[in-house]
Design a protein around this motif. Structure first.
Motif, PDB file in Angstrom:
ATOM      1  N   LEU A 195       0.833  -1.210   0.000  1.00  0.00           N
ATOM      2  CA  LEU A 195       0.000   0.000   0.000  1.00  0.00           C
ATOM      3  C   LEU A 195       0.867   1.258   0.000  1.00  0.00           C
ATOM      4  O   LEU A 195       0.527   2.260  -0.634  1.00  0.00           O
ATOM      5  N   VAL A 220      -5.511   0.591   5.814  1.00  0.00           N
ATOM      6  CA  VAL A 220      -6.476  -0.050   4.923  1.00  0.00           C
ATOM      7  C   VAL A 220      -7.788   0.724   4.907  1.00  0.00           C
ATOM      8  O   VAL A 220      -8.378   0.966   3.843  1.00  0.00           O
ATOM      9  N   PHE A 255      -7.591   3.839   2.796  1.00  0.00           N
ATOM     10  CA  PHE A 255      -7.675   3.541   1.362  1.00  0.00           C
ATOM     11  C   PHE A 255      -9.101   3.175   0.974  1.00  0.00           C
ATOM     12  O   PHE A 255      -9.666   3.729   0.027  1.00  0.00           O
TER      13      PHE A 255
END
Length: 544
Positions: free
Chosen positions: A73, A159, A162
C-alpha cells in the motif's frame, strides 16, 4: 529479571529508533515531489490537513512495516503521488478521474509523449523508483518489531483510509473528485484513481451511465431543393493542430504549403474555430454526430444527426480512413453506417510518419468513384511526441538540433505539421482526381495543441486555447464555394457538422439551445468530465 528488563528496554529503544527513522524517511520521499511542485507553482497551496496526512501515513506505515500489505500500500501511495507530479510537469495541471480512464485507452500515446520528455520528467521517475524500491525492499529490513496488538491496528488504519477513499466515490459527485490546487498531490491522485476505478471504468465497460441528462431530440428535416448526391464530401480531421502554426491561416513559417496551394487554386476559405473537446476520443464522435451537448447520450444512440447515417439515406458511399488507432470508438462514430473503415487496428501504420498511409488507402479504396461519397480522413502526424512522426530526411525546422528543449520541440511540431500537410493534401488530390463528381472539402482538427506556451506541450486540458482549431474549406467546383453554400463561415465544430448535414440534404436544429452558448469538454465520452461554457458573441473579434 534485571537481564529481561534490560533486554526489553533495548528492544523498545530499537523499535522507537527504527520507527522514527522510517517515518522520517517516508516523509522525505513524500516531500520531494511536493517541494518541486511548490517551487514551480506559487498558486499550488495544499491545505495543512493534506500535508499532515503524509505524517499520519508515514507513522502508521513505519509501525506496521513488517506486514507485506503495508509495504504494498505504501508503494502504491508513492506511485499515485509522484504520478500526479509527473502529469503536472507534463501538462501543467493535475490529472482527474477522466484522465485516469483515458490513460487506459490511450496508454501508448501517453507513454510515448512522456518518454519523449524524460529530460524534464526524469527526476520524478528517479524519485518514484527510489521510493517504491525502498518501500518494498529496504523497509522490511528496517521494520520495527512492535507487538502485533500495536502493529495490526496501524495496518488496519491504513487499509480503512484507502477503502474509505474509494467508498466515497460510490455515490459521490464527480466534481468533488476533480483536481484542486488546494489539495496535495496524494489527495488529488487518490481522488482521481478512486472515482475512475469505482465509477468511470465500470460504467464505461458496462455501457451504463448513472448521470444521464434528458435532452429533447434534435429536429432533422429534409432541405428543399437540395443538391445532395450531385457532389462528394471529404471531412479531413487533423490531430492536435494548433491553428496559429498553420501557414495557410497566416503563420509565418511555411508549414502547410500544400493546403495553402489548394486554397488558392480553388478559392478556399479559412479561419480559426472552436472544437467540442480537447480529447480525440470525444471530439471526433461529437463532430461526426453533430452534437452540441457532450452528455447527450440519447443523440449518440439515435444517430439522427450522424453524418454517416444521413449520407447513407441519400445514397452516399461512406468511408472512414484513419492514420491512427481508434479502438473503442467505432460504435460512437457510427461504424454501422460506414462502408469502408480503416484505422491502425485494420491496417497497421509505420512507427514513423503514420500519415503516409492515407494516400495509399484512398487510392485502394473500394468505392465507385462515379457515385457520391462521404469520406473522413483522420491524420496523426502532429501528435506528441512530434519527432517520432517525422521521417528521416524530412526535417526542415528541427535540424540541426537546438540545445533549448522548448525551442527544439516547437521546431519538431512545425515539421510534424509539414508532414500532415504533405500527406493530407496528397490524399485529397487523389480522391478529387478519382471522383467523377465535384468534391467539397472540409478541413479541421479534433482539438488544438499547446506548443511551448509556458514551456508546456500537449492537449487534454479543458480550456479555450487548446480547443482552438483550424478550419479550411474549398471545392473544385466554384458552384459550391463557401459563400454559395452558406453565408456564415462556421465558428465551431457544431456549426461545421450542421453545414455538412445541410450539404447532405438535412437541416438540423437543436431545441435544447436557448442562446449562443456552446461547450468545451474533456476526455469522458459520456460527458462526465469537466466542461466550460462559452458564448459566440463573447469570443474575440478574430474568432467570431
Amino acid at each position: 529479571m534485571f537481564k529481561t528488563s534490560a533486554q526489553s528496554s533495548l528492544t523498545l529503544r530499537r523499535n522507537i529508533i527504527r520507527t522514527v527513522g522510517l517515518t522520517l524517511a517516508f516523509l522525505v520521499l513524500f516531500s520531494l515531489s511536493e517541494a518541486i511542485i511548490l517551487l514551480k507553482d506559487h498558486v499550488y497551496q495544499p491545505k495543512a490537513g493534506d500535508i499532515s496526512l503524509y505524517l499520519i501515513i508515514s507513522l502508521l506505515a513505519a509501525v506496521s512495516a513488517r506486514f507485506l500489505l503495508t509495504r504494498c500500500l505504501l508503494a502504491v501511495t508513492f506511485i499515485v503521488q509522484i504520478s500526479e507530479a509527473i502529469y503536472y510537469q507534463f501538462y501543467g495541471q493535475f490529472y482527474g478521474p477522466s484522465e485516469v480512464w483515458l490513460a487506459f485507452v490511450e496508454t501508448k500515446d501517453i507513454a510515448s509523449g512522456i518518454t519523449d520528455s524524460l529530460g524534464s520528467l526524469g527526476v520524478y521517475f528517479a524519485i518514484m523508483v527510489v521510493a517504491v524500491v525502498f518501500a518494498l525492499v529496504f523497509t522490511r529490513r528496517l521494520a520495527p518489531q512492535w507487538n502485533k496488538w500495536l502493529a495490526i491496528p496501524c495496518l488496519l488504519a491504513i487499509v480503512v483510509m484507502f477503502v474509505g477513499q474509494f467508498y466515497k466515490a460510490v455515490n459521490g459527485q464527480m466534481y468533488k473528485f476533480n483536481p484542486d490546487l488546494r489539495h496535495s498531490l496524494l489527495r488529488n491522485g487518490l481522488s482521481a484513481m478512486s472515482f475512475s476505478a469505482i465509477r468511470l471504468i465500470p460504467e464505461a465497460m458496462s455501457g451504463e451511465n448513472q448521470s444521464l441528462t434528458h435532452y429533447e431530440p434534435y429536429n432533422v428535416t429534409p432541405v428543399e431543393g437540395t443538391h445532395a448526391g450531385k457532389y462528394s464530401i471529404i471531412l479531413a480531421i487533423g490531430e492536435s493542430l494548433n491553428p496559429h502554426h498553420v501557414s495557410a491561416l497566416g503563420y509565418e513559417r511555411d508549414t502547410t504549403p500544400e493546403l495553402k496551394a489548394l486554397m488558392q487554386q480553388y478559392h478556399g476559405t479559412g479561419r480559426l474555430i472552436v472544437s467540442n473537446a480537447v480529447s480525440t476520443r470525444v471530439a471526433i464522435p461529437m463532430l461526426v454526430n453533430n452534437l452540441r451537448e457532450p452528455d447527450n447520450y440519447g443523440a449518440y444512440k439515435s444517430k439522427a444527426t450522424n453524418i454517416f447515417a444521413n449520407a447513407k439515406k441519400q445514397g452516399y458511399q461512406t468511408a472512414f480512413i484513419s492514420a491512427q488507432g481508434l479502438e473503442g470508438l467505432s460504435n460512437w462514430i457510427g461504424i454501422h453506417n460506414i462502408d469502408l473503415w480503416e484505422d491502425t487496428q485494420i491496417r497497421p501504420a509505420p512507427e514513423v510518419g503514420a500519415d503516409v498511409v492515407l494516400t495509399p488507402s484512398v487510392d485502394k479504396a473500394t468505392l465507385d468513384w462515379n457515385k457520391p461519397f462521404l469520406m473522413v480522413l483522420n491524420s496523426r502526424a502532429p501528435h506528441i511526441p512530434y519527432e517520432r512522426n517525422i521521417p528521416q530526411g524530412f526535417a526542415k525546422f528541427s535540424t540541426p538540433r537546438l540545445s533549448d528543449d522548448v525551442a527544439q520541440k516547437k521546431n519538431e511540431y512545425d515539421d510534424a505539421v509539414r508532414l500532415y500537410d504533405k500527406e493530407l493534401a496528397s490524399a485529397i488530390r487523389t480522391a478529387m482526381a478519382k471522383s467523377k463528381l465535384p468534391v467539397l472539402v472540409f478541413i479541421t482538427s479534433d482539438h488544438g495543441e499547446r506548443v511551448g506556451d509556458g514551456g508546456l506541450f500537449g492537449h487534454s486540458i479543458v480550456e479555450m486555447p487548446i480547443a482552438q482549431v483550424p478550419f479550411i474549406y474549398f471545392s473544385n467546383d466554384p458552384t459550391y464555394s463557401m459563400s454559395a453554400i452558406d453565408p456564415q463561415v462556421p465558428l465551431n465544430h457544431y456549426q461545421v457538422a450542421t453545414l455538412i448535414n445541410k450539404m447532405l440534404g438535412y437541416s438540423v436544429s437543436n431545441p435544447n439551445q436557448k442562446d449562443d452558448s456552446y461547450f468545451i469538454t474533456g476526455g469522458d465520452i459520456r460527458g462526465l468530465s469537466e466542461r466550460v461554457t462559452y458564448h459566440l458573441n463573447a469570443l474575440p473579434e478574430a474568432e467570431r
